[in-house]
Design an enzyme around this catalytic site. Sequence first.
Site, PDB file in Angstrom:
ATOM      1  N   TRP A  89       0.817  -1.224   0.000  1.00  0.00           N
ATOM      2  CA  TRP A  89       0.000   0.000   0.000  1.00  0.00           C
ATOM      3  C   TRP A  89       0.844   1.264   0.000  1.00  0.00           C
ATOM      4  O   TRP A  89       0.448   2.285  -0.563  1.00  0.00           O
ATOM      5  CB  TRP A  89      -1.019  -0.008   1.144  1.00  0.00           C
ATOM      6  N   ASP A 160      -1.868   6.530   6.288  1.00  0.00           N
ATOM      7  CA  ASP A 160      -2.936   5.676   5.775  1.00  0.00           C
ATOM      8  C   ASP A 160      -3.280   4.678   6.887  1.00  0.00           C
ATOM      9  O   ASP A 160      -2.518   3.754   7.155  1.00  0.00           O
ATOM     10  CB  ASP A 160      -2.441   4.946   4.516  1.00  0.00           C
ATOM     11  N   LYS A 184     -13.165  -1.331   6.565  1.00  0.00           N
ATOM     12  CA  LYS A 184     -12.618  -2.293   7.529  1.00  0.00           C
ATOM     13  C   LYS A 184     -13.211  -2.056   8.913  1.00  0.00           C
ATOM     14  O   LYS A 184     -14.119  -2.752   9.325  1.00  0.00           O
ATOM     15  CB  LYS A 184     -11.099  -2.236   7.546  1.00  0.00           C
TER      16      LYS A 184
HETATM   17  N1  PMP Z   1      -4.658   1.402   2.007  1.00  0.00           N
HETATM   18  C1  PMP Z   1      -4.737   0.268   2.718  1.00  0.00           C
HETATM   19  C2  PMP Z   1      -3.839   0.067   3.897  1.00  0.00           C
HETATM   20  C3  PMP Z   1      -5.683  -0.709   2.366  1.00  0.00           C
HETATM   21  O1  PMP Z   1      -5.785  -1.840   3.072  1.00  0.00           O
HETATM   22  C4  PMP Z   1      -6.535  -0.467   1.258  1.00  0.00           C
HETATM   23  C5  PMP Z   1      -7.600  -1.448   0.827  1.00  0.00           C
HETATM   24  N2  PMP Z   1      -7.516  -2.709   1.230  1.00  0.00           N
HETATM   25  C6  PMP Z   1      -6.379   0.718   0.545  1.00  0.00           C
HETATM   26  C7  PMP Z   1      -5.442   1.637   0.943  1.00  0.00           C
HETATM   27  C8  PMP Z   1      -7.232   1.001  -0.668  1.00  0.00           C
HETATM   28  O2  PMP Z   1      -8.535   1.212  -0.282  1.00  0.00           O
HETATM   29  P1  PMP Z   1      -9.707   1.516  -1.308  1.00  0.00           P
HETATM   30  O3  PMP Z   1     -10.036   0.214  -1.949  1.00  0.00           O
HETATM   31  O4  PMP Z   1     -10.801   2.056  -0.446  1.00  0.00           O
HETATM   32  O5  PMP Z   1      -9.209   2.510  -2.285  1.00  0.00           O
END
Ligand code: PMP
Length: 349
Positions: A89, A160, A184
């Site tokens: 991420w 994040d 989540k």
């Molecule tokens: N950052 C993290 C730490 C994630 O776990 C996720 C999704 N699993 C995201 C960003 C991306 O999220 P989204 O699908 O809402 O764009």
Amino acid sequence: MLPTSVLKTAQSEMLDWHGAGMSIMEVSHRSSMFTQVIMETEQLLRELMQIPDHYRVLFLQGGASLQFSMIPLNLMNNRPCDLVNTGYWSIKARQEMSRFGRVREIASGESSQFWSIPAESEWERHDDAAYLYFTSNETISGAQFAILPHPQGNVPLVCDMSSDILSRDINVDDFGLIFAGAQKNLGIAGLAIIIIREDLLDRSNPDAPTLLKYRTQADSCSLYNTPPAYAIYMTSLVLDWLKAQGGVKAIEKLNQEKAALLYQCLDDCNEFYHAPVKPDCRSKMNVVFYLRNKTLDDTFIKEGKLQGLFNLRGHKVLGGMRASLYNAMPLAGVKVLTTFMRDFAQKYG
Ligand code: PMP
């Protein structure tokens, strides 16, 4: 997963929200009814996270991923930013941020295949950075900051927290900006929550699209255009539930207990399972492990389902298994999992 009581409340209010004669999905987002929902949601979040008054809370669409663009668009301001590379991420965020300016990787867990996070004392931080960016919990590899980084100088920390927000007590005051996709610990997909210090609202590139400026969203209380109303409503129910559980400190204690139980099981059955994340970086939200005998993976998944254990397969980039222990997962669920895992290891080991 969502708490069952939250789903039941949503179900019971589906056709007639608080005597309105219609669903919350049907009311206007400009109505006093919806205003009440969004204000209460913000108030609950402020209370649960102890968000100081000089922070704004925004409810935006575009998921967590849109923040990978909005953050540099709003905060870089022709300066480089620093980033800690913890894996999937943070790499996604870096790719997007690099389109806007220079991203300096000041530490990386790559040499350990991201099974560990470099110690803060080893980071090469820069005083001229527009911000320092990191991911508090890498959802896919299951590596989490045990202790969150400390602010230094005037460089705002940008985090994040998509997969561990509200799972533990944090000091919001240490951060310039915190963001999280709601799906989540906060509710359902379709909503991202941004907590931003007020002084950062006006750093945006003046040419940035109106909707993508934090200032626009703050000035309109996230109602510049139609917000993800149902997702905000679901978040209000999840926050109500969390408050009734005793709040963040109480859930943190439970989360520690849940994770300890599962890691203990993995350590005890170490000849059968392999938990690759370095012990001091083990995530309490996403527990990643491998069966040493990969040919048993499908049987593990199949037999797990028979015990009511779902979503155990690891992310496609890493394979193996991943048990997510988000706030709504009860201790009893982890007990079912560890009993199953011990029995499985006994049977096939
Ligand atoms: N950052 C993290 C730490 C994630 O776990 C996720 C999704 N699993 C995201 C960003 C991306 O999220 P989204 O699908 O809402 O764009």
